[in-house]
Design an enzyme around this catalytic site. Structure first.
Site, PDB file in Angstrom:
ATOM      1  CG  ASP A  17     -18.533 -16.676 -29.556  1.00 20.04           C
ATOM      2  OD1 ASP A  17     -18.859 -15.519 -29.259  1.00 20.04           O
ATOM      3  OD2 ASP A  17     -17.645 -17.316 -28.934  1.00 20.04           O
ATOM      4  CG  HIS A  53     -19.535  -8.469 -30.136  1.00 20.15           C
ATOM      5  ND1 HIS A  53     -18.604  -7.591 -29.619  1.00 20.15           N
ATOM      6  CD2 HIS A  53     -19.819  -9.340 -29.144  1.00 20.15           C
ATOM      7  CE1 HIS A  53     -18.329  -7.927 -28.372  1.00 20.15           C
ATOM      8  NE2 HIS A  53     -19.064  -8.980 -28.051  1.00 20.15           N
TER       9      HIS A  53
HETATM   10  P1  5GP Z   1     -18.358 -10.241 -25.330  1.00 14.74           P
HETATM   11  O1  5GP Z   1     -17.971 -10.989 -24.076  1.00 14.74           O
HETATM   12  O2  5GP Z   1     -17.419  -9.100 -25.618  1.00 14.74           O
HETATM   13  O3  5GP Z   1     -19.802  -9.830 -25.372  1.00 14.74           O
HETATM   14  O4  5GP Z   1     -18.217 -11.301 -26.506  1.00 14.74           O
HETATM   15  C1  5GP Z   1     -17.015 -11.534 -27.157  1.00 14.74           C
HETATM   16  C2  5GP Z   1     -17.175 -12.860 -27.842  1.00 14.74           C
HETATM   17  O5  5GP Z   1     -16.138 -13.006 -28.777  1.00 14.74           O
HETATM   18  C3  5GP Z   1     -17.095 -14.050 -26.893  1.00 14.74           C
HETATM   19  O6  5GP Z   1     -18.315 -14.804 -26.966  1.00 14.74           O
HETATM   20  C4  5GP Z   1     -15.888 -14.830 -27.402  1.00 14.74           C
HETATM   21  O7  5GP Z   1     -16.068 -16.230 -27.319  1.00 14.74           O
HETATM   22  C5  5GP Z   1     -15.760 -14.356 -28.815  1.00 14.74           C
HETATM   23  N1  5GP Z   1     -14.408 -14.410 -29.338  1.00 14.74           N
HETATM   24  C6  5GP Z   1     -13.277 -13.983 -28.718  1.00 14.74           C
HETATM   25  N2  5GP Z   1     -12.201 -14.184 -29.502  1.00 14.74           N
HETATM   26  C7  5GP Z   1     -12.678 -14.746 -30.656  1.00 14.74           C
HETATM   27  C8  5GP Z   1     -12.041 -15.176 -31.859  1.00 14.74           C
HETATM   28  O8  5GP Z   1     -10.820 -15.089 -32.028  1.00 14.74           O
HETATM   29  N3  5GP Z   1     -12.836 -15.710 -32.811  1.00 14.74           N
HETATM   30  C9  5GP Z   1     -14.196 -15.823 -32.659  1.00 14.74           C
HETATM   31  N4  5GP Z   1     -14.879 -16.369 -33.660  1.00 14.74           N
HETATM   32  N5  5GP Z   1     -14.822 -15.412 -31.541  1.00 14.74           N
HETATM   33  C10 5GP Z   1     -14.071 -14.885 -30.553  1.00 14.74           C
END
Ligand code: 5GP
Ligand code: ZN
Length: 114
Positions: free
Chosen positions: A30, A100
């Site tokens: 992440d 994810h």
């Molecule tokens: P959600 O909030 O949708 O459950 O998690 C999305 C996750 O994707 C977040 O923890 C965020 O930090 C991660 N994330 C967002 N953009 C990117 C990116 O460009 N690269 C990576 N490796 N992680 C990302």
């Protein structure tokens, strides 16, 4: 799904920090880690949210968890414990609409989560 960030990673248009990969799943670090180890495990097929999982995806979802356990073993915290969690839609804080599994480890986890 060219507008999907995680599909772009799967397509190789963006290179994530990959820690594990199979024909079906990709696991990468992440960008904004919430624990000493914070890895996202994604299916290579685009599924937007938990609500969009179909019966045809049941084996694929199992593979996400097999990959999560593999990531935890490789990181060395499988036995001491870790969190594997999936957020669904706005109220849970989902920001990327490609399924994810967050794998968080290397520190004590709180319950209930915030
Ligand atoms: P959600 O909030 O949708 O459950 O998690 C999305 C996750 O994707 C977040 O923890 C965020 O930090 C991660 N994330 C967002 N953009 C990117 C990116 O460009 N690269 C990576 N490796 N992680 C990302
Ligand atoms: Zn996608």
């Amino acid at each position: 799904m060219t507008e999907c960030l995680f599909c772009k990673m799967i397509a190789g248009e963006i290179q994530p920090d990959t820690v594990y990969e199979t024909d079906d799943v990709l696991a990468f670090r992440d960008i904004n880690p919430q624990a000493p180890t914070h890895v996202l495990v994604i299916p290579k097929r685009h599924i937007a949210t938990i609500n969009d999982i179909g019966t045809e995806d049941t084996e694929l979802i199992g593979k996400l968890y097999l990959a999560a356990a593999r990531v935890a073993r490789d990181a060395g915290f499988a036995e001491e414990g870790y969190r594997a969690v999936m957020n669904c839609n706005g109220r849970a804080g989902q920001t990327v609409f490609h399924l994810h599994l967050h794998v968080l480890g290397g520190r004590d986890m709180n319950w209930p989560p915030g």
